[in-house]
Design a protein around this motif. Sequence first.
Motif, PDB file in Angstrom:
ATOM      1  N   LEU A  35      18.348  -2.091   0.338  1.00 37.79           N
ATOM      2  CA  LEU A  35      17.875  -3.272   1.052  1.00 37.79           C
ATOM      3  C   LEU A  35      18.975  -4.320   1.073  1.00 37.79           C
ATOM      4  CD1 LEU A  35      14.291  -3.732  -0.457  1.00 37.79           C
ATOM      5  CD2 LEU A  35      14.970  -2.470   1.567  1.00 37.79           C
TER       6      LEU A  35
ATOM      7  N   GLY B  83       1.150   3.495   2.319  1.00 36.37           N
ATOM      8  CA  GLY B  83       1.839   3.563   3.608  1.00 36.37           C
ATOM      9  C   GLY B  83       2.996   2.586   3.675  1.00 36.37           C
ATOM     10  N   GLN B  84       2.762   1.379   3.183  1.00 28.00           N
ATOM     11  CA  GLN B  84       3.813   0.364   3.244  1.00 28.00           C
ATOM     12  C   GLN B  84       4.997   0.724   2.352  1.00 28.00           C
ATOM     13  OE1 GLN B  84       1.298  -2.831   2.066  1.00 28.00           O
ATOM     14  NE2 GLN B  84       0.996  -3.587   4.145  1.00 28.00           N
TER      15      GLN B  84
ATOM     16  N   THR C  73       0.849  -1.187   0.000  1.00 28.67           N
ATOM     17  CA  THR C  73       0.000   0.000   0.000  1.00 28.67           C
ATOM     18  C   THR C  73       0.887   1.239   0.000  1.00 28.67           C
ATOM     19  OG1 THR C  73      -0.032   0.154   2.385  1.00 28.67           O
ATOM     20  CG2 THR C  73      -1.758  -1.192   1.358  1.00 28.67           C
TER      21      THR C  73
ATOM     22  N   TYR D 160       6.818   3.285   4.237  1.00 27.35           N
ATOM     23  CA  TYR D 160       7.382   2.698   5.454  1.00 27.35           C
ATOM     24  C   TYR D 160       8.661   1.913   5.152  1.00 27.35           C
ATOM     25  CZ  TYR D 160       7.697   0.194   9.860  1.00 27.35           C
ATOM     26  OH  TYR D 160       8.140  -0.303  11.060  1.00 27.35           O
ATOM     27  N   MET D 161       8.618   1.175   4.050  1.00 28.46           N
ATOM     28  CA  MET D 161       9.781   0.375   3.669  1.00 28.46           C
ATOM     29  C   MET D 161      11.018   1.268   3.543  1.00 28.46           C
ATOM     30  SD  MET D 161       9.882  -2.059   0.403  1.00 28.46           S
ATOM     31  CE  MET D 161      10.919  -3.480   0.340  1.00 28.46           C
TER      32      MET D 161
ATOM     33  N   LEU E 119      16.998   2.054  -1.958  1.00 24.81           N
ATOM     34  CA  LEU E 119      16.690   1.972  -0.534  1.00 24.81           C
ATOM     35  C   LEU E 119      17.796   1.227   0.215  1.00 24.81           C
ATOM     36  CD1 LEU E 119      12.874   1.142  -0.447  1.00 24.81           C
ATOM     37  CD2 LEU E 119      13.995   3.342  -0.562  1.00 24.81           C
TER      38      LEU E 119
ATOM     39  N   GLU F 167      -3.461  -6.313   5.118  1.00 29.45           N
ATOM     40  CA  GLU F 167      -4.762  -6.393   5.771  1.00 29.45           C
ATOM     41  C   GLU F 167      -5.122  -7.856   5.953  1.00 29.45           C
ATOM     42  OE1 GLU F 167      -6.743  -3.995   2.497  1.00 29.45           O
ATOM     43  OE2 GLU F 167      -4.623  -4.466   2.308  1.00 29.45           O
TER      44      GLU F 167
ATOM     45  N   ASN G 270      -3.997   3.540   2.638  1.00 35.66           N
ATOM     46  CA  ASN G 270      -4.100   2.084   2.603  1.00 35.66           C
ATOM     47  C   ASN G 270      -4.436   1.536   1.228  1.00 35.66           C
ATOM     48  OD1 ASN G 270      -3.403   1.613   5.282  1.00 35.66           O
ATOM     49  ND2 ASN G 270      -5.466   2.161   5.947  1.00 35.66           N
TER      50      ASN G 270
ATOM     51  N   GLN H 196      -6.108   9.321  10.563  1.00 37.93           N
ATOM     52  CA  GLN H 196      -6.393   8.157   9.699  1.00 37.93           C
ATOM     53  C   GLN H 196      -5.532   7.015  10.169  1.00 37.93           C
ATOM     54  OE1 GLN H 196      -8.251   8.282   6.602  1.00 37.93           O
ATOM     55  NE2 GLN H 196      -7.851   6.182   6.019  1.00 37.93           N
ATOM     56  N   GLU H 197      -6.158   5.909  10.502  1.00 36.63           N
ATOM     57  CA  GLU H 197      -5.415   4.735  10.942  1.00 36.63           C
ATOM     58  C   GLU H 197      -4.598   4.216   9.766  1.00 36.63           C
ATOM     59  OE1 GLU H 197      -3.962   2.645  13.437  1.00 36.63           O
ATOM     60  OE2 GLU H 197      -5.043   4.425  14.124  1.00 36.63           O
ATOM     61  N   ILE H 198      -3.335   3.972   9.981  1.00 35.78           N
ATOM     62  CA  ILE H 198      -2.628   3.343   8.866  1.00 35.78           C
ATOM     63  C   ILE H 198      -2.286   1.910   9.236  1.00 35.78           C
ATOM     64  CG2 ILE H 198      -1.621   5.547   8.202  1.00 35.78           C
ATOM     65  CD1 ILE H 198       1.092   4.365   8.926  1.00 35.78           C
ATOM     66  N   THR H 199      -2.492   1.041   8.317  1.00 37.96           N
ATOM     67  CA  THR H 199      -2.091  -0.341   8.544  1.00 37.96           C
ATOM     68  C   THR H 199      -0.890  -0.606   7.670  1.00 37.96           C
ATOM     69  OG1 THR H 199      -3.876  -0.820   7.052  1.00 37.96           O
ATOM     70  CG2 THR H 199      -4.160  -1.537   9.312  1.00 37.96           C
ATOM     71  N   LEU H 200       0.173  -0.980   8.313  1.00 42.36           N
ATOM     72  CA  LEU H 200       1.379  -1.225   7.546  1.00 42.36           C
ATOM     73  C   LEU H 200       1.547  -2.704   7.277  1.00 42.36           C
ATOM     74  CD1 LEU H 200       3.379   1.421   9.439  1.00 42.36           C
ATOM     75  CD2 LEU H 200       2.774   1.513   7.049  1.00 42.36           C
TER      76      LEU H 200
END
Lengths: 279, 366
Positions: free
Chosen positions: B269, A94-95, A92, A98-99, B267, B10, A131, B3-7
């Motif tokens: 990684l 956010g993800q 998403t 976030y990464m 990034l 889901e 999201n 706003q709730e964020i879900t990382l």
Amino acid sequence: MAYLELNNINKTYGEGENATEVLSDINLSIEEGEFVAIVGFTGSGKTTLVNLINGLLKPSSGEVLFKGEPVVDTSHERGVIFQNYSLLPWLTVGQNVYMAVKEAFPKESKSTLQQRVRDYVDMVSLTPAINKRPKELSGGMRQRVAVARALAMNPEMIIMDEPLGALDALTRGNLQDEILNIWSKDKRTALLITNDVDEGIYMADRIIPLKPGPNATLGPEFKIDIERPRDKTALNDNPNYKKTRNAIIEYLMDIGESRKSVSQEEFVLPEIAPKSFVA
Amino acid sequence: MEQEITLKKESQPLAFLKPLVVKFTPKFQKGDIISSLKKTGITIVSILLFLGLWHLGSKALYNKEAAYKIEKALTEQGQAAADAERACIASGDSSCQPNTLPSPAQVWSSLQALIADHKVITADKAAFVEKMAETNIKLVEQGKDAIVYTGRASFVDIVLTSIKTVFAGFLLALLIAVPIGVIIGLSPSLRSAFNWFIQVFKPVSPVVWYLLVFMIVKTLYIGDSSDNAFVISFISVGLCAMWATLVNTAMGVSSVDKDYINVAKVLKLGTFQKVFKVILPSSLPLIFTGLRITLSVAWMVLIAIELLAQSQGLGLFVWEEFQNGANDSNAKIIVAMFIIGIIGFLLDRLMLTVQNMVSFNKNEGV
Ligand SMILES: Nc1ncnc2c1ncn2[C@@H]1O[C@H](COP(=O)(O)OP(=O)(O)OP(=O)(O)O)[C@@H](O)[C@H]1O
Ligand SMILES: [Mg+2]
């Protein structure tokens, strides 16, 4: 010694007969805290230039020096906003952000990082879409995620490859200001690739044209002597602005013309009289 | 703007039911109803047509064989014998029935016979377990093996054995092919090292895989009297079916979009993160396409392999019925054929659902 230096860079793609030299003899130096814009025609090698600077590509000859050290790899010090967004489609918004922040701030707590994600997503006005997955976003929204992802990593130098191309005028203006804000707040260094001369003039200290390829090279630089903070509406009346803008556009049109004639010449058939057979 | 964020991903454990829900929620749109009625109608008509053709075909075959039998009796033994044969066939006596393609009705009654048989065997088994309960407790107390029911397997048991075998084989294929596929996908030199291996072993037929596995497992189980038919058949099924997954995984991993790799580089990684957060997710759709092919290949080769391995599944069932040549054998074979087809279809649907779930290119649940 400059903050970023490109010395006699050449970049060739392919090998042997298929080799094409995209960039030739690129020399550029950017001071710390400077904001430099590069304008160029499509396909001239702007993305190639960006990838040489961020460390994704190696020059065929010449050297890229960042703070005096040769660039051999990517680095968190140089943040990149890719032209094609390059968001990971299975994550998403956010993800995706976030990464990036997790890699940039490995020691921070999860909640701090999440707050950072929320802040930057909010900065690009995407909180309602946090999201959602990239597939569900418009092109402009995706580009804003890419902006948020790069800026959230808090890089020393921001490298932007046509970051605002797909945006409407209003969002574009907002993000320009947002980028300028971040740049000036902590005295970052910025390199902006753009195809919009006005955007370059509004944001940059210097504009450097990239001539059309192949063998593209940098043209003469244009200094923007307009005081900061610049005001978009007042800009139109600024004599300095008009003069610079006209000079740049005239130059670009000139090299655009010469490109046309060059490409026409390319189609002229060479003389292939069979004299070598006789000899 | 809170706003709730879900990382995390889901968690919608039943998300895969969404397509079903969408399908079965009546939407009161006239066009929809008409078109779905039309679709169902066409399906029903085609099934009826199929059954009709089948019925006519089997009848024609039946008549042909009956006429031949009577003719043969006439030429060999004279009129009296021919009349007797005709009467015998007309009476439906099982000793003289033509043995040919069974009709739909015969297949249907065979199915019911098999189900009835299953009930009898289940009852038998329960009675046996009850009867032996006390004895078994004593046996176990004495440190001996309990006595288990070793009677005939019912048709349902046979189907379950086949399903068990195919899942065990599928799991084996997954455990072998996915890791190897990832590894060779990551390394071009390993890829070329493995290439000949894949090209040579991929086209090998299930029968040969069975023989190979048999050679090895037989030796491993030497001196062990326990039944290894199940082991042999699931390993053969797995080895035979894993190639699609292996090839697809390697291809998916080696052809990850350059943009994603660039993101991973920018990034910075680590290798682990890069593999598990970027490369694997991006190749999941291809991996699952491979797994889907693997499952359907596994089910297809299962029948032949069970037959060879003498494993108590559908393959052996079909073969034994054919050898048996009893009156209803042919009908039972056709029952098995339909069961095999239907289960294969359901397995494929199952994999398709899973595949759609992991494919980020499609809108989820639509
Ligand atoms: N990996 C590659 N291999 C071979 N040729 C390439 C490769 N990447 C780019 N090129 C070629 O190099 C030239 C410059 O490409 P580049 O993407 O840098 O242009 P650009 O200025 O960013 O274009 P645009 O404005 O469309 O983004 C193009 O002609 C392109 O075909
Ligand atoms: Mg580009």
